[in-house]
Design an enzyme around this catalytic site. Structure first.
Site, mmCIF file in Angstrom:
data_model
loop_
_atom_site.group_PDB
_atom_site.id
_atom_site.type_symbol
_atom_site.label_atom_id
_atom_site.label_comp_id
_atom_site.label_asym_id
_atom_site.label_seq_id
_atom_site.Cartn_x
_atom_site.Cartn_y
_atom_site.Cartn_z
ATOM 1 N N THR B 142 -22.019 -40.246 -27.766
ATOM 2 C CA THR B 142 -22.423 -39.387 -26.649
ATOM 3 C C THR B 142 -23.381 -38.339 -27.163
ATOM 4 O O THR B 142 -23.179 -37.770 -28.234
ATOM 5 C CB THR B 142 -21.236 -38.700 -25.931
ATOM 6 O OG1 THR B 142 -21.769 -37.672 -25.077
ATOM 7 C CG2 THR B 142 -20.265 -38.028 -26.891
ATOM 8 N N ASP B 144 -23.561 -35.629 -25.857
ATOM 9 C CA ASP B 144 -22.901 -34.343 -25.561
ATOM 10 C C ASP B 144 -22.083 -33.793 -26.728
ATOM 11 O O ASP B 144 -21.715 -32.624 -26.733
ATOM 12 C CB ASP B 144 -21.984 -34.505 -24.346
ATOM 13 C CG ASP B 144 -22.765 -34.744 -23.070
ATOM 14 O OD1 ASP B 144 -23.921 -34.302 -23.006
ATOM 15 O OD2 ASP B 144 -22.221 -35.374 -22.146
ATOM 16 N N ARG B 190 -22.676 -31.189 -19.578
ATOM 17 C CA ARG B 190 -21.990 -30.760 -18.357
ATOM 18 C C ARG B 190 -21.060 -29.579 -18.633
ATOM 19 O O ARG B 190 -21.160 -28.522 -18.033
ATOM 20 C CB ARG B 190 -21.189 -31.941 -17.821
ATOM 21 C CG ARG B 190 -20.867 -31.885 -16.367
ATOM 22 C CD ARG B 190 -20.078 -33.116 -15.974
ATOM 23 N NE ARG B 190 -20.910 -34.284 -15.744
ATOM 24 C CZ ARG B 190 -20.904 -35.397 -16.475
ATOM 25 N NH1 ARG B 190 -20.094 -35.503 -17.513
ATOM 26 N NH2 ARG B 190 -21.673 -36.401 -16.172
ATOM 27 N N GLN B 299 -33.760 -36.906 -23.230
ATOM 28 C CA GLN B 299 -32.803 -36.471 -24.259
ATOM 29 C C GLN B 299 -31.959 -37.624 -24.790
ATOM 30 O O GLN B 299 -31.525 -37.608 -25.933
ATOM 31 C CB GLN B 299 -31.858 -35.408 -23.670
ATOM 32 C CG GLN B 299 -32.550 -34.103 -23.369
ATOM 33 C CD GLN B 299 -31.779 -33.247 -22.392
ATOM 34 O OE1 GLN B 299 -30.941 -32.449 -22.789
ATOM 35 N NE2 GLN B 299 -32.049 -33.409 -21.102
#
Lengths: 410, 410
Positions: B142, B144, B190, B299
């Site tokens: 991920t 993230d 997020r 990204q």
């Protein structure tokens, strides 16, 4: 021995500093030029006598000059300043040529687009009218590729390479989900669609996107756009649309959301939000996932994916500018002639500045597809060689090692 | 000899196919595995028995496997599908393990983020409860970086490198005009600000931007934001702000314009427009040029600026997954341990899937600056080595030569 002065103007490109490096290296090498000066923030820097000594920065450092060549943005800063007409107000011209005289400037190089060439035109007209012995040479740059008098503009190839690479990567990104989607990519180019057209380079035997290309040269119809999408959706799950920020309806009104925003100093409307506007429209009309992506300033600053062809040509037009000035030319813009498309060959020459300033070269009708939502093969062949090659960017701790430009705000 | 099955799930990263290439190469090399299958569109592909034979595609082509490794997006497609609780409905599980049996699948590898690890958890729980001899291994990915049980996630380093490079190039772009400006860059993430934090890597001795960093871990105050900008404007002309798409006010409401938009299947709000929302606010509050830039899907797809460290590690976690499965492990996620930060050293191990699934690792408080608008030095040191190195992308006619993924929609 006299001195020379260089300035940059308008929007940046990834390679405008390559042209600057070309001017500096040839000026330093020349026995006819003593000191190389740079004006900070374009012609405004001359008016404010805000000059820096580029010879002292670069004279003994080939490595620094190489780093300048591969640094995006503008080492000398920029301006969007329009000189008045000479007949209306010649005070600013007197001041500029006084500064030239004070600093023994005999050669002035201005790197910019069509607005900057207006400055080159007016300065050369003034020099002629008032018998000032200063050679004034324009050096082209713009990601928009909308200058007359040159086959293409330095800066366009690198922006085109960024757009095509990004469109390829975005297209691959859209393919992963098994639900229908429309992805709208908004690309720079106010009135000329060259950069939007370069998205077509992303197509290859593995990738058919972008599926639709909307250029500012063609009036845009929302109804036809939706109809095009509906037809395409019958054949393809994930659709990618390339659209110019500057598309207008048949009445000449911008499609983008910010039609009422302010104009810049040259009277150009500030555009953004075309992709978002279309996203909202498609959301309402079609039942599928919709996303808009604005490529924004990365198009003009992503040196990390610049075109080596563009870097090389940009450097060379800078070098040639010095050569032409020393040969006595003035009121000229350096230009690129394409000699052969099959095995891309070019040569550098110069063109009268009157033929360039304040004009915009747009995509000719025969290079736009009949149904107005794509480009034709000859346009693709025209752009193709301009993105070839990858410059050898120096990385330091994982990031490009760009030159220091802190002098712009200290 | 049995077969193995691989699938990919969740959002893509630039290097998720590197992990896939690692699984494929180790599986092909292993004498314990016969055929390597891939499921199209994650666990949904298993439910639909939509499998492809990866052995036949890659067995005799190291060159193809190398190209897969350096292709962004997801070769096997993706899904966002949440399996029901086993006790509520075990029909889907029966079907999945029937498909496993039909295809003699003894090893199942799932490459994904925390939602995907929920699938790994449930499948391994079902296998245990119903005595199914299938080893279930999760492979992390991920952008993230929000997975527990691993020092960092494959995919994060490349996204961080894209963000930092882009922030550097955007910062340089802002410096050219001599008028005050605020540029707001919206970054993915997020609930966890790791990727937004990586914008700080753009700072070096030549560049002090981004000047403010707003993470989703901290409640966002518009009044404080404007005050921060006003204070900064006294010292600096061109300000660059890095902001997470997921910033919320003190009541937990998203700042972004689309607060009322729909949620995805896992109940996550679809976010976008945070940068644009802040742009409008700053426009109203401060008298300067304001621009917002949304980095968007680039990204997670910009393989052309991927981190070599990330590519290498992503490949290795794929290889290790095969090793662990063959050793008999199940219900595990492959993970990365950092042994030494000073001279970045890591090793690969595995972790119980219960410790990972359905959790989100956020930035700890001590890595956020006291005034809540920046990160601290230890966080910077943590991210830094993950972006090192540039993979050797093959270019063809000026563009990255990615592998064909047309099987996803044919």
């Amino acid at each position: 021995m006299s001195n020379c002065l260089i300035a940059q103007s308008g929007g940046p490109t990834s390679v405008i500093n390559a042209s600057l490096s070309g001017v500096i290296s040839s000026s330093i090498e020349s026995s006819a030029i003593n000191t190389v000066y740079g004006s900070i923030n374009g012609i405004q820097g001359v008016l404010n006598n805000n000059l820096i000594n580029l010879s002292s920065i670069f004279k003994d450092s080939k490595e620094k000059l190489e780093r300048l060549k591969l640094t995006p943005s503008m080492f000398l800063g920029s301006c969007r300043y329009k000189l008045p007409n000479i007949e209306d107000d010649n005070e600013q011209y007197k001041l500029i040529f006084d500064i030239f005289k004070q600093n023994d400037i005999k050669y002035f190089f201005y790197i910019g687009g069509n607005d900057s060439m207006d400055t080159v035109l007016k300065l050369s007209q003034y020099a002629k009218a008032y018998k000032q012995d200063v050679k004034i040479i324009g050096i082209p740059k713009t990601i928009d590729n909308d200058l007359y008098g040159t086959d293409h503009t330095p800066g366009f190839g690198s922006a085109a390479k960024f757009v095509a690479t990004t469109l390829l990567e975005i297209s691959y990104d859209t393919y992963i989900y098994d639900i229908p989607s429309v992805t709208i990519v908004e690309i720079m180019g106010r009135n000329a669609g060259w950069l939007t057209a370069s998205s077509a380079l992303a197509r290859n035997k593995n990738n058919s996107s972008p599926d639709l290309i909307y250029l500012p040269e063609v009036p845009f119809s929302i109804a036809e756009f939706i109809e095009n999408l509906k037809q395409l959706q019958k054949k393809k799950r994930n659709i990618v649309v390339a659209v110019s920020e500057g598309i207008k309806d048949k009445n000449g009104n911008y499609i983008c959301a910010c039609q009422n925003s302010t104009n810049d100093k040259f009277g150009h409307a500030k555009l953004s939000g075309t992709g978002k506007t279309l996203e909202d429209i498609v959301c309402n009309e079609l039942n599928c996932k919709v996303r808009s992506i604005e490529l924004n300033v990365l198009q003009r600053s992503a040196m990390h994916i610049a075109s080596l062809t563009d870097v090389t040509e940009s450097t060379l037009v800078g070098k040639k500018a010095v050569e032409y000035a020393l040969e006595g030319y003035t009121g000229k813009m350096v230009s690129i002639i394409r000699k052969n498309n099959n095995s891309y060959e070019y040569e550098i020459t110069h063109v009268d500045i009157e033929k360039v300033a304040n004009k915009e070269k747009r995509i000719p009708g025969e290079w736009i597809s009949k149904d107005k939502n794509d480009i034709t093969a000859p346009l693709l062949e025209y752009i193709k060689p301009l993105i070839y090659g990858e410059p050898n960017i120096e990385y330091k701790e994982g990031l490009p090692n760009y030159i220091n430009i802190n002098h712009l705000f200290s």
